[in-house]
Motif scaffolding. Structure first.
Motif, PDB file in Angstrom:
ATOM      1  N   VAL A 178       0.902  -1.173   0.149  1.00  0.00           N
ATOM      2  CA  VAL A 178       0.052  -0.052   0.005  1.00  0.00           C
ATOM      3  C   VAL A 178       0.793   1.140  -0.064  1.00  0.00           C
ATOM      4  CG1 VAL A 178      -1.498   1.270   1.417  1.00  0.00           C
ATOM      5  CG2 VAL A 178      -1.848  -0.962   1.219  1.00  0.00           C
ATOM      6  N   LEU A 179       0.412   2.224  -0.707  1.00  0.00           N
ATOM      7  CA  LEU A 179       1.078   3.512  -0.669  1.00  0.00           C
ATOM      8  C   LEU A 179       1.086   4.334   0.598  1.00  0.00           C
ATOM      9  CD1 LEU A 179       0.414   4.803  -4.256  1.00  0.00           C
ATOM     10  CD2 LEU A 179       2.540   4.093  -3.493  1.00  0.00           C
ATOM     11  N   THR A 180       1.847   4.794   1.291  1.00  0.00           N
ATOM     12  CA  THR A 180       1.849   5.654   2.397  1.00  0.00           C
ATOM     13  C   THR A 180       1.523   7.098   2.203  1.00  0.00           C
ATOM     14  OG1 THR A 180       4.241   5.940   2.496  1.00  0.00           O
ATOM     15  CG2 THR A 180       3.420   3.981   3.537  1.00  0.00           C
ATOM     16  N   ARG A 181       1.942   7.539   0.930  1.00  0.00           N
ATOM     17  CA  ARG A 181       1.639   8.772   0.635  1.00  0.00           C
ATOM     18  C   ARG A 181       1.174   8.932  -1.083  1.00  0.00           C
ATOM     19  NH1 ARG A 181       5.395  11.132  -2.587  1.00  0.00           N
ATOM     20  NH2 ARG A 181       7.322   9.905  -3.007  1.00  0.00           N
ATOM     21  N   SER A 182       0.808  10.184  -1.243  1.00  0.00           N
ATOM     22  CA  SER A 182       0.388  10.480  -2.649  1.00  0.00           C
ATOM     23  C   SER A 182       1.549  10.513  -3.495  1.00  0.00           C
ATOM     24  CB  SER A 182      -0.519  11.608  -2.700  1.00  0.00           C
ATOM     25  OG  SER A 182      -1.825  11.530  -1.882  1.00  0.00           O
ATOM     26  N   VAL A 183       1.480   9.969  -4.638  1.00  0.00           N
ATOM     27  CA  VAL A 183       2.526   9.727  -5.645  1.00  0.00           C
ATOM     28  C   VAL A 183       2.242  10.324  -6.853  1.00  0.00           C
ATOM     29  CG1 VAL A 183       3.931   8.053  -4.353  1.00  0.00           C
ATOM     30  CG2 VAL A 183       2.264   7.346  -6.122  1.00  0.00           C
ATOM     31  N   SER A 184       3.067  10.991  -7.536  1.00  0.00           N
ATOM     32  CA  SER A 184       2.945  11.374  -9.025  1.00  0.00           C
ATOM     33  C   SER A 184       3.495  10.462 -10.021  1.00  0.00           C
ATOM     34  CB  SER A 184       3.448  12.734  -9.153  1.00  0.00           C
ATOM     35  OG  SER A 184       2.914  13.689  -8.222  1.00  0.00           O
TER      36      SER A 184
END
Length: 224
Positions: free
Chosen positions: A104-110
């Motif tokens: 799971v991603l722990t922060r928003s990414v681009s």
């Protein structure tokens, strides 16, 4: 009370057998220690069955525990407990519940960002139906580049990442052509993005377009 020789002859074998009977609870404890060791590196829980207390086995000095079938070590399976000295073996059922973990991603990414260790974490997948294409190992995510942006808390699926591009469209690249007994170097411009091991087309300075594989140093290699 005195026993006649005939009575002693009848009683003593039974007493000796009782004294030398295997402790079933001790075997279950041995099996439990085996399972603790086996499950330590795995995200799984287990439940051991019980041995039949009516079963009478000769006492074993050094019983051994192993999987009954080494190809089946999850779900409903069994252990086998063997006594090399006495030659007996018994099966002990065990039920293993393997936890399914996903990245799971722990922060928003681009799009285009290369994922770092702190950008992802493993979370138990409560609903297996949601786990399709979800990466199950952090090593499959760290160092990968995002194909598109995604918010924090998103499951990271295989199609969302790719190896970082080593060659990008419009970038000057070296081209290596080789075969048995020869090697030629030239230069050109990459026509697309490519990671290590990907195929990419290159327009050479002569105007000719070729296609080769990206090497770890960024060279595009042609083989003849």
């Amino acid at each position: 009370m005195k026993f006649s020789p005939l009575m002693l002859a009848w009683l003593l074998p039974g007493l000796a057998q009782a004294a030398a009977s295997q402790d079933m609870a001790a075997l279950e404890k041995l099996a439990d220690r085996f399972m603790q060791q086996e499950m330590a590196p795995r995200q799984a829980t287990y439940k051991l069955g019980k041995l039949d207390r009516r079963l009478v086995l000769s006492a074993c000095a050094s019983p051994r525990v192993d999987w009954s079938n080494t190809a089946q070590t999850t779900g409903n399976t069994a252990l086998v407990i063997v006594c090399p000295d006495s030659g007996w073996s018994i099966r002990l059922p065990v039920s293993i519940n393997e936890k399914q973990l996903g990245v799971v991603l722990t922060r928003s990414v681009s799009a285009g960002e290369v994922l770092q260790q702190g950008d992802v974490k493993l979370v138990e997948v409560a609903n297996p139906a949601m786990a399709r294409n979800v990466l199950s190992n952090l090593d499959l995510a760290v160092g990968q580049s995002m194909r598109s942006g995604a918010p924090a808390g998103s499951w990271l699926r295989s199609f969302m990442v790719h190896a970082p591009y080593l060659v990008r469209a419009g970038q000057p690249v070296k081209v290596e052509a080789g075969g048995e007994g020869f090697r030629v170097l030239s230069e050109g411009i990459a026509n697309g993005n490519a990671a290590i091991g990907d195929a990419v087309s290159v327009r050479l300075n002569s105007g000719r377009v070729i296609r080769g594989v990206v090497l770890p140093d960024g060279t595009v290699s042609l083989s003849y």
